[in-house]
Design a protein around this motif. Structure first.
Motif, mmCIF file in Angstrom:
data_model
loop_
_atom_site.group_PDB
_atom_site.id
_atom_site.type_symbol
_atom_site.label_atom_id
_atom_site.label_comp_id
_atom_site.label_asym_id
_atom_site.label_seq_id
_atom_site.Cartn_x
_atom_site.Cartn_y
_atom_site.Cartn_z
ATOM 1 N N GLN A 2 -23.300 -35.964 25.580
ATOM 2 C CA GLN A 2 -22.091 -36.773 25.556
ATOM 3 C C GLN A 2 -20.996 -36.076 24.757
ATOM 4 O O GLN A 2 -21.172 -35.739 23.601
ATOM 5 C CB GLN A 2 -22.389 -38.139 24.940
ATOM 6 C CG GLN A 2 -23.196 -39.054 25.838
ATOM 7 C CD GLN A 2 -23.277 -40.448 25.261
ATOM 8 O OE1 GLN A 2 -23.062 -40.665 24.085
ATOM 9 N NE2 GLN A 2 -23.585 -41.423 26.105
ATOM 10 N N LEU A 3 -19.859 -35.866 25.424
ATOM 11 C CA LEU A 3 -18.708 -35.260 24.785
ATOM 12 C C LEU A 3 -17.463 -35.994 25.253
ATOM 13 O O LEU A 3 -17.313 -36.277 26.439
ATOM 14 C CB LEU A 3 -18.583 -33.771 25.146
ATOM 15 C CG LEU A 3 -19.636 -32.811 24.606
ATOM 16 C CD1 LEU A 3 -19.486 -31.457 25.267
ATOM 17 C CD2 LEU A 3 -19.494 -32.668 23.102
ATOM 18 N N GLN A 4 -16.595 -36.323 24.321
ATOM 19 C CA GLN A 4 -15.309 -36.927 24.673
ATOM 20 C C GLN A 4 -14.261 -35.831 24.758
ATOM 21 O O GLN A 4 -14.037 -35.095 23.798
ATOM 22 C CB GLN A 4 -14.902 -37.961 23.628
ATOM 23 C CG GLN A 4 -13.558 -38.624 23.928
ATOM 24 C CD GLN A 4 -13.088 -39.524 22.808
ATOM 25 O OE1 GLN A 4 -13.835 -39.796 21.868
ATOM 26 N NE2 GLN A 4 -11.854 -39.970 22.886
ATOM 27 N N LYS A 5 -13.603 -35.711 25.918
ATOM 28 C CA LYS A 5 -12.598 -34.673 26.110
ATOM 29 C C LYS A 5 -11.224 -35.298 26.325
ATOM 30 O O LYS A 5 -11.074 -36.272 27.061
ATOM 31 C CB LYS A 5 -12.939 -33.796 27.320
ATOM 32 C CG LYS A 5 -11.912 -32.697 27.588
ATOM 33 C CD LYS A 5 -12.207 -31.928 28.869
ATOM 34 C CE LYS A 5 -11.135 -30.871 29.124
ATOM 35 N NZ LYS A 5 -11.345 -30.138 30.385
ATOM 36 N N LYS A 6 -10.213 -34.718 25.650
ATOM 37 C CA LYS A 6 -8.819 -35.065 25.886
ATOM 38 C C LYS A 6 -8.071 -33.781 26.179
ATOM 39 O O LYS A 6 -8.340 -32.748 25.580
ATOM 40 C CB LYS A 6 -8.220 -35.773 24.669
ATOM 41 C CG LYS A 6 -8.867 -37.098 24.339
ATOM 42 C CD LYS A 6 -8.068 -37.868 23.304
ATOM 43 C CE LYS A 6 -8.082 -37.178 21.962
ATOM 44 N NZ LYS A 6 -7.371 -37.973 20.923
ATOM 45 N N GLY A 27 -16.019 -30.895 16.111
ATOM 46 C CA GLY A 27 -15.314 -30.810 17.381
ATOM 47 C C GLY A 27 -14.951 -29.396 17.770
ATOM 48 O O GLY A 27 -15.176 -28.434 17.018
ATOM 49 N N SER A 44 -6.807 -28.574 25.142
ATOM 50 C CA SER A 44 -7.957 -29.454 25.360
ATOM 51 C C SER A 44 -8.732 -29.614 24.062
ATOM 52 O O SER A 44 -8.842 -28.671 23.263
ATOM 53 C CB SER A 44 -8.889 -28.894 26.438
ATOM 54 O OG SER A 44 -8.281 -28.936 27.706
ATOM 55 N N TYR A 46 -12.395 -31.409 22.462
ATOM 56 C CA TYR A 46 -13.677 -32.097 22.603
ATOM 57 C C TYR A 46 -14.054 -32.698 21.257
ATOM 58 O O TYR A 46 -14.116 -31.996 20.246
ATOM 59 C CB TYR A 46 -14.774 -31.125 23.044
ATOM 60 C CG TYR A 46 -14.668 -30.676 24.477
ATOM 61 C CD1 TYR A 46 -15.345 -31.343 25.502
ATOM 62 C CD2 TYR A 46 -13.897 -29.573 24.811
ATOM 63 C CE1 TYR A 46 -15.254 -30.911 26.814
ATOM 64 C CE2 TYR A 46 -13.789 -29.136 26.134
ATOM 65 C CZ TYR A 46 -14.479 -29.814 27.130
ATOM 66 O OH TYR A 46 -14.379 -29.387 28.435
ATOM 67 N N ILE A 47 -14.282 -34.000 21.236
ATOM 68 C CA ILE A 47 -14.673 -34.693 20.021
ATOM 69 C C ILE A 47 -16.161 -35.021 20.105
ATOM 70 O O ILE A 47 -16.605 -35.678 21.060
ATOM 71 C CB ILE A 47 -13.855 -35.979 19.831
ATOM 72 C CG1 ILE A 47 -12.357 -35.650 19.786
ATOM 73 C CG2 ILE A 47 -14.277 -36.704 18.559
ATOM 74 C CD1 ILE A 47 -11.472 -36.868 19.827
ATOM 75 N N GLU A 49 -19.675 -36.832 19.222
ATOM 76 C CA GLU A 49 -20.029 -38.214 18.892
ATOM 77 C C GLU A 49 -20.354 -38.366 17.412
ATOM 78 O O GLU A 49 -20.047 -39.386 16.797
ATOM 79 C CB GLU A 49 -21.219 -38.656 19.757
ATOM 80 C CG GLU A 49 -21.578 -40.116 19.630
ATOM 81 C CD GLU A 49 -22.700 -40.524 20.565
ATOM 82 O OE1 GLU A 49 -23.050 -41.711 20.565
ATOM 83 O OE2 GLU A 49 -23.218 -39.659 21.296
ATOM 84 N N ASP A 265 -1.992 -38.603 24.311
ATOM 85 C CA ASP A 265 -3.127 -38.997 23.479
ATOM 86 C C ASP A 265 -3.104 -38.314 22.122
ATOM 87 O O ASP A 265 -3.925 -38.630 21.254
ATOM 88 C CB ASP A 265 -4.442 -38.646 24.186
ATOM 89 C CG ASP A 265 -4.686 -39.502 25.420
ATOM 90 O OD1 ASP A 265 -4.223 -40.656 25.421
ATOM 91 O OD2 ASP A 265 -5.343 -39.016 26.359
#
Length: 276
Positions: A2-6, A27, A44, A46-47, A49, A265
Motif C-alpha cells: 500500500q502506497l499513497q501517491k500524489k 516517503g 510525484s 509517495y507517502i 502508511e 494537493d
C-alpha cells in the motif's frame, strides 16, 4: 504493497531532462525538470502508511516504485538524489578533516563499524555536512542510471536558506523544516548559520518543546522573532496550532517556483527542498 501517491504534471516531458529524488523512511518523492528551460514538468510523491523500520525495507519500497511508475522508467540526462535522515552534523572548515570523519558523528549518531560516512562541502558557510547516506539505495540508483549526484537534505536546505536570506532584508531567520516524525531547526543571523539541529518527535508537545528550547538557548523572545515554516505542515494542523499558542509571528516560506496552485494537493512550501 500500500502506497499513497500524489502527482502533478503540467506539460509533456522534455527530451533533455533531469530527475531529482528525495527519500526518507517516511516517503519518496521526485521531480522531472526540463534542462533547457529549468521548468518543472512533473512532481510525484509517495507517502508511506507508516515509518519504514530500516534502509533495507526502504529499498524494497523504492524498488517497487521504480518497477511500477512509468515516469521513472525513462532516460535522463542527469540524476540527483537527496538523503533525508537525522544521521548528520555540521562541521566548520577550521575543525574539519576529511580523512577522519567518524569522530564527528560518534557523540550524536549511533554508528556501526560498517557504516559509510561521507560529507558535502557547504561553501556558503565554510562548513561541511558529515553524514551517513543509505548506501544500498545509492547502489540501486547507480545500477539504474550510472553516475549520479547525491547530497544530504541538510546541505540542500542550508544552502537554499542562506541564499534566500542574502537576497532579502531579513537579518535573522528562524526556520523549521517539518517532516513526519522529524524536524530541522535552522537559525541564520547576518547571512551566517548560527545553528542547525535535527530532532525526532512523536507528538505535538515534543515539537513545540524543541522550538521553545532552541529559542531559550539563543535568548530569542517568542513574542518578537519571526518563525518560518516549510515542509509538511499546514495552518490547520495540530503542529501549527500548538506553535501559534507560544510564537506570535509565524509564516510559511515563499517558494521561488510557484509550481503548485491553490487548488492542488500540495502547497508551495511543502516540498521546498526538492522544488524551490
Amino acid at each position: 504493497m500500500q502506497l499513497q501517491k500524489k502527482s502533478k504534471k503540467i506539460s509533456a516531458i522534455a527530451q533533455n531532462k533531469n530527475l531529482s529524488i528525495q527519500f526518507s523512511l517516511d516517503g519518496f518523492s521526485f521531480c522531472i525538470t526540463d534542462l533547457t528551460t529549468n521548468d518543472v514538468n512533473l512532481f510525484s510523491e509517495y507517502i508511506f502508511e507508516k515509518t519504514i523500520a530500516s534502509p533495507e525495507l526502504l529499498l524494497e519500497k523504492i524498488m517497487y516504485i521504480f518497477a511500477n511508475d512509468k515516469d521513472l522508467q525513462q532516460d535522463f540526462k542527469s540524476v540527483s538524489a537527496i538523503h533525508q535522515n537525522n544521521l548528520a552534523t555540521i562541521v566548520p572548515n577550521d575543525f574539519f578533516d576529511r580523512n577522519n570523519l567518524v569522530p564527528y558523528l560518534k557523540y550524536s549518531v549511533k554508528t556501526l563499524a560498517t557504516d559509510f560516512i561521507t560529507y558535502d562541502n557547504l561553501s556558503s558557510i565554510n562548513a561541511n555536512t558529515v553524514y551517513i547516506p543509505y548506501v544500498n539505495i545509492n547502489n540501486y540508483l547507480f545500477q539504474n542510471f550510472g553516475e549520479f549526484e547525491y547530497m544530504h537534505h541538510a546541505s540542500v536546505l542550508i544552502d537554499k536558506l542562506i541564499t534566500k536570506i542574502k537576497n532579502s532584508s531579513i537579518k535573522t531567520g528562524f526556520f523549521v523544516n517539518v517532516a513526519p516524525n522529524l524536524m530541522d531547526i535552522i537559525i541564520i543571523e547576518n547571512d551566517k548559520l548560527s545553528m542547525y539541529n535535527s530532532f525526532s518527535y512523536s507528538c505535538k508537545e515534543d515539537f513545540i518543546y524543541y522550538i521553545l528550547f532552541t529559542a531559550e538557548q539563543l535568548q530569542m523572545n517568542p513574542e518578537e522573532f519571526q518563525l518560518t515554516f516549510l515542509g509538511k505542515i499546514e495552518s490547520d494542523s495540530d503542529l501549527y496550532k500548538i506553535t501559534y499558542n507560544y510564537i506570535r509571528n509565524i509564516n510559511f516560506i515563499e517558494s521561488t517556483t510557484c509550481f503548485f496552485n491553490e487548488d492542488d494537493d500540495f502547497s508551495n512550501h511543502s516540498n521546498y527542498i526538492l522544488l524551490s
